[in-house]
Design a protein around this motif. Sequence first.
Motif, short mmCIF file in Angstrom:
data_model
loop_
_atom_site.label_atom_id
_atom_site.label_comp_id
_atom_site.label_asym_id
_atom_site.label_seq_id
_atom_site.Cartn_x
_atom_site.Cartn_y
_atom_site.Cartn_z
N UNK A 178 0.84 -1.20 0.00
CA UNK A 178 0.00 0.00 0.00
C UNK A 178 0.88 1.25 0.00
N UNK A 179 1.92 1.24 -0.81
CA UNK A 179 2.79 2.41 -0.95
C UNK A 179 2.08 3.46 -1.78
N UNK A 180 1.83 4.62 -1.19
CA UNK A 180 1.11 5.68 -1.88
C UNK A 180 1.90 6.98 -1.81
N UNK A 181 1.57 7.87 -2.73
CA UNK A 181 2.28 9.13 -2.88
C UNK A 181 2.23 9.98 -1.61
N UNK A 182 1.11 9.97 -0.91
CA UNK A 182 0.97 10.81 0.28
C UNK A 182 1.21 10.06 1.59
N UNK A 183 1.59 8.79 1.48
CA UNK A 183 1.93 8.03 2.67
C UNK A 183 0.76 7.42 3.41
N UNK A 184 -0.47 7.76 3.03
CA UNK A 184 -1.63 7.19 3.71
C UNK A 184 -1.98 5.82 3.16
N UNK A 185 -2.64 5.05 3.97
CA UNK A 185 -3.05 3.70 3.57
C UNK A 185 -4.51 3.74 3.10
N UNK A 186 -4.74 3.20 1.92
CA UNK A 186 -6.09 3.11 1.36
C UNK A 186 -6.38 1.66 1.01
N UNK B 210 -0.81 7.40 -11.55
CA UNK B 210 0.25 6.55 -12.09
C UNK B 210 1.12 5.97 -11.00
N UNK B 211 2.34 5.61 -11.38
CA UNK B 211 3.28 4.96 -10.47
C UNK B 211 4.67 5.56 -10.69
N UNK B 212 5.50 5.48 -9.64
CA UNK B 212 6.89 5.89 -9.82
C UNK B 212 7.83 4.98 -9.04
N UNK B 213 9.10 5.02 -9.42
CA UNK B 213 10.14 4.28 -8.73
C UNK B 213 11.44 5.09 -8.76
N UNK B 214 12.12 5.18 -7.62
CA UNK B 214 13.40 5.88 -7.51
C UNK B 214 14.53 4.88 -7.76
N UNK B 215 15.48 5.27 -8.60
CA UNK B 215 16.62 4.42 -8.94
C UNK B 215 17.90 5.15 -8.54
N UNK C 3 7.36 -0.08 -6.13
CA UNK C 3 6.71 1.06 -6.76
C UNK C 3 5.89 1.86 -5.75
N UNK C 4 5.53 3.08 -6.15
CA UNK C 4 4.65 3.94 -5.36
C UNK C 4 3.53 4.43 -6.28
N UNK C 5 2.29 4.39 -5.79
CA UNK C 5 1.15 4.89 -6.55
C UNK C 5 0.94 6.38 -6.25
N UNK C 6 0.71 7.17 -7.30
CA UNK C 6 0.41 8.59 -7.09
C UNK C 6 -0.85 8.96 -7.86
N UNK C 7 -1.47 10.05 -7.45
CA UNK C 7 -2.68 10.52 -8.12
C UNK C 7 -2.95 11.96 -7.73
N UNK C 8 -3.83 12.58 -8.49
CA UNK C 8 -4.38 13.90 -8.17
C UNK C 8 -5.88 13.75 -7.99
#
Length: 278
Positions: A66-74, A139-144, A83-88
């Motif tokens: 449940x990795x999300x852009x704002x750190x909250x669990x949904x 979408x999703x992102x990943x730091x490398x 990966x991390x999920x992000x959205x607006x």
Amino acid sequence: MTHKRMQIMGAILLIVLVLLPVPIARALNQESPMAQEGTNLLVNPGFEGIGRPPNNSSPNPGNWTRDTFNGQIYGEIYTPEGWVTFWREGTDADGTVVGRPEAHVIPNEHPFNRSDAPRIRTGYYALKCFTYFRKQDAGYYQVVRNLTPGSVVQGSVYAHAWACGENTEAPLSCADPHAFSFRVGIDPNGGTDPWSPSVVWSNQYYHYDVYGLVGPIQATVGEAGVVTFFMHAQAKWQLQHNDAYWDDASLVVISPVSYTHLRAHETVLDLVCRLLLE
């Protein structure tokens, strides 16, 4: 020309050849400067999980977090490992609603393996990110990390949409050809804000019901040696079905050949050759 001078010129020629960034044969053949690709830098690029079997044998597949852009669990957001999920979300100026999506790692089983709308491209899993009667901007992102500053990386992914304003017998798109877009981006400094102006984005791609390539996009790695790879989907309308499907992401280091650098070496070679012929 004395024997000693011949030895000196030969040594200079040897040094120049050794220091060339690519073999002479490649330079003479005018090979594409972006021809060399490396190993995929992404963790879990096919969304199959990390250290888990790419099938349904595990009762709790390791690629569901449940990795999300704002750190909250949904409870409706499941993200693949690495990966991390992000959205607006909110209301746009025209009054239309951009909603928080539901995100899942989906298996190659019914109803996702229909012959007329296969949602998995390769392997056993793919990603599904969708909104219902709301616009999508997610979408999703990943730091490398541990990259060489100044090197060039190239990213891409395969994706397609199911965009339709009604339920149909087959889960196929029925909206206008620009209802749903995909793109990939790279933040060359490792930032994790998908709306930052530092992100280098590809063009928009429109793929429906069949997987198509999104990208590639290239960026030069910043001084920190860290980049962030983004996958972004955007739905234009508040349709009943605004579904994004993703599979087979890629981020590689490419080996650009600097023709300016080659020409500089060729000038040295010309000088050496003239000296040898004198």
